[in-house]
Design an enzyme around this catalytic site. Structure first.
Site, mmCIF file in Angstrom:
data_model
loop_
_atom_site.group_PDB
_atom_site.id
_atom_site.type_symbol
_atom_site.label_atom_id
_atom_site.label_comp_id
_atom_site.label_asym_id
_atom_site.label_seq_id
_atom_site.Cartn_x
_atom_site.Cartn_y
_atom_site.Cartn_z
ATOM 1 C CD GLN A 130 -2.638 1.089 2.648
ATOM 2 O OE1 GLN A 130 -2.062 1.287 3.707
ATOM 3 N NE2 GLN A 130 -3.921 0.816 2.585
ATOM 4 N N GLY A 131 0.630 2.156 -0.939
ATOM 5 C CA GLY A 131 1.401 3.397 -1.029
ATOM 6 C C GLY A 131 0.584 4.593 -0.568
ATOM 7 C CB SER A 175 2.943 6.844 4.750
ATOM 8 O OG SER A 175 1.957 6.404 5.660
ATOM 9 C CD GLU A 189 -4.807 0.439 6.509
ATOM 10 O OE1 GLU A 189 -5.202 1.474 5.943
ATOM 11 O OE2 GLU A 189 -3.608 0.156 6.674
ATOM 12 C CG ASN A 220 -5.744 4.632 17.700
ATOM 13 O OD1 ASN A 220 -5.793 4.209 16.541
ATOM 14 N ND2 ASN A 220 -5.770 3.842 18.756
ATOM 15 C CD GLU A 221 -2.834 10.254 18.558
ATOM 16 O OE1 GLU A 221 -2.757 9.539 17.531
ATOM 17 O OE2 GLU A 221 -2.206 9.997 19.608
#
Length: 398
Positions: A124-125, A127, A244, A381-382
């Site tokens: 998966q690209g 970030s 995801e 999670n933020e």
């Protein structure tokens, strides 16, 4: 919601359990190492040959046409048997549902069977160096090449899980730099052996080297590798991230199996403590015993919540932003569960897989190290708490 499985579903469970008990490999090296990745792929090809690789997919793409309930049953049995985490998960659990929803018939025929057979291996690209969880902040670009009939991409992706070993990447690329943040992006599928692609492995804290940086230098991608519509990639990507964060990738079977193993660990350590072994004295701590019980309860709560989600999906109610709530829960459960295991083990938790005295082969420390990444990957999670606040609870943006 009916919590009872039918006779046919129980028969499906029995068939899966029998096959897994007879075939699951144990003691494979980490799938985030070169050696381990190749052995995991070999295992997943065996799964495919027995038609257990993608049970819920239509038969024409290599599946069994199983229901969502049967898929959950299979996942429970898969992890109950101690089977290894899937190295093909980014393709099978993230990209494939997106292809089913947005792909053309030609794309489905081209990619799904090869994905199911573990012939095409996807990473998966998402970030980028300046855009981690801020997916809308990506800068990698794709520029139209009308003469060649496709796109030329430039830029960099990073923290690409198992990118060092995969042969395909899917990701978002900015195709309209003048558009607003969440617009002007296109979802592309990129062969990593294309001219202009450079893949550089990144060593992790635990010693595995599956992460990668991927560089694109004027890489040509044909039009038939666009998933969904040009400039509409954000909506396509949201379908992938929902998979995801939600139940597709993190089925409850994984956490229920870990919780069962934690209870077993507590029993073994308690028996040692009762025999006077000072190394297991922590097992006698009432507070630690409660932590073990709470981990098991939380895993079961996640299982029941997933059954409620599946009921909603079957009745036509997609998870949507609820997947962010799910992601927060399973990722923090995983950390707490492994912290409890390390507390039970005491100083011996430091012994890892190269020590003959390591409890359970050092799997608890390895699992703990991996669990720490859970609140970060798939959107921190933020970020997920912001999504829950705004889209689930309807609170105003700050």
């Amino acid at each position: 919601m009916d919590l009872n499985f039918t006779d046919a579903e129980e028969a499906f469970r029995a068939e899966a359990r029998a096959w897994l008990e007879a075939n699951v490999p144990h003691g494979l090296p980490s799938g985030d190492t070169r050696e381990g990745f190749d052995l995991h792929v070999e295992w997943e090809k065996k799964l495919f040959d027995a038609r257990w690789s993608v049970v819920s997919w239509p038969e024409e793409y290599g599946g069994r046409g199983a229901t969502l309930w049967e898929w959950l049953i299979f996942e429970e049995e898969y992890y109950r048997a101690g089977a290894p985490q899937r190295v093909t998960q980014n393709g099978i659990f993230l990209l494939a549902p997106t292809i089913f929803e947005f792909g053309t018939d030609a794309q489905k025929s081209r990619f799904l069977p090869a994905m199911a057979a573990a012939d095409d291996l996807w990473c998966q690209g998402w970030s980028e160096p300046d855009a981690g969880s801020d997916l809308a902040g990506i800068k990698s670009r794709a520029v139209r090449d009308d003469a060649a009939g496709g796109w030329r991409i430039s830029g960099q992706k990073t923290w690409t899980t198992r990118g060092a070993f995969c042969n395909w990447l899917f990701g978002l690329f900015r195709t309209d730099p003048e558009a607003e943040r969440h617009k002007g992006m296109t979802y592309l599928m990129v062969p990593l052996d294309a001219d202009g692609v450079t893949v550089r492995g990144v060593g992790r804290l635990d010693g595995d080297e599956g992460f990668a940086e991927v560089f694109f230098d004027d890489v040509f991608v044909a039009d038939d590798l666009v998933l969904g519509e040009v400039d509409q990639g954000w909506g396509v990507a949201m379908a992938t991230t929902s998979s995801e964060r939600g139940l597709t990738l993190r089925s409850p079977g994984r956490f229920c199996a870990a919780a069962d193993r934690l209870v077993d660990l507590w029993k073994r350590r308690s028996a040692l403590a009762a025999s006077g072994d000072p190394a297991a004295v922590a097992a006698g701590d009432p507070a630690l015993r409660e932590d073990v019980a709470q981990s098991w309860i939380d895993a079961e709560a996640y299982r029941l919540a997933t059954l409620a989600d599946v009921t909603g999906i079957v009745e036509g109610r997609p998870q949507g932003a609820r997947s962010s709530l799910t992601k927060i829960f399973w990722s923090e459960l995983d950390v707490r569960l492994h912290e409890t295991a390390l507390a039970l083990l005491g100083p011996s938790a430091e012994l890892v897989d190269d020590s003959p005295s390591a409890v359970d082969g050092g799997a608890w420390m390895k699992g703990y190290q991996f669990s720490l990444s859970g609140p970060i990957y798939a959107g921190t999670n933020e970020i997920q708490r912001n999504v829950v606040a705004e889209r689930v609870l309807g609170l105003p943006r700050k």
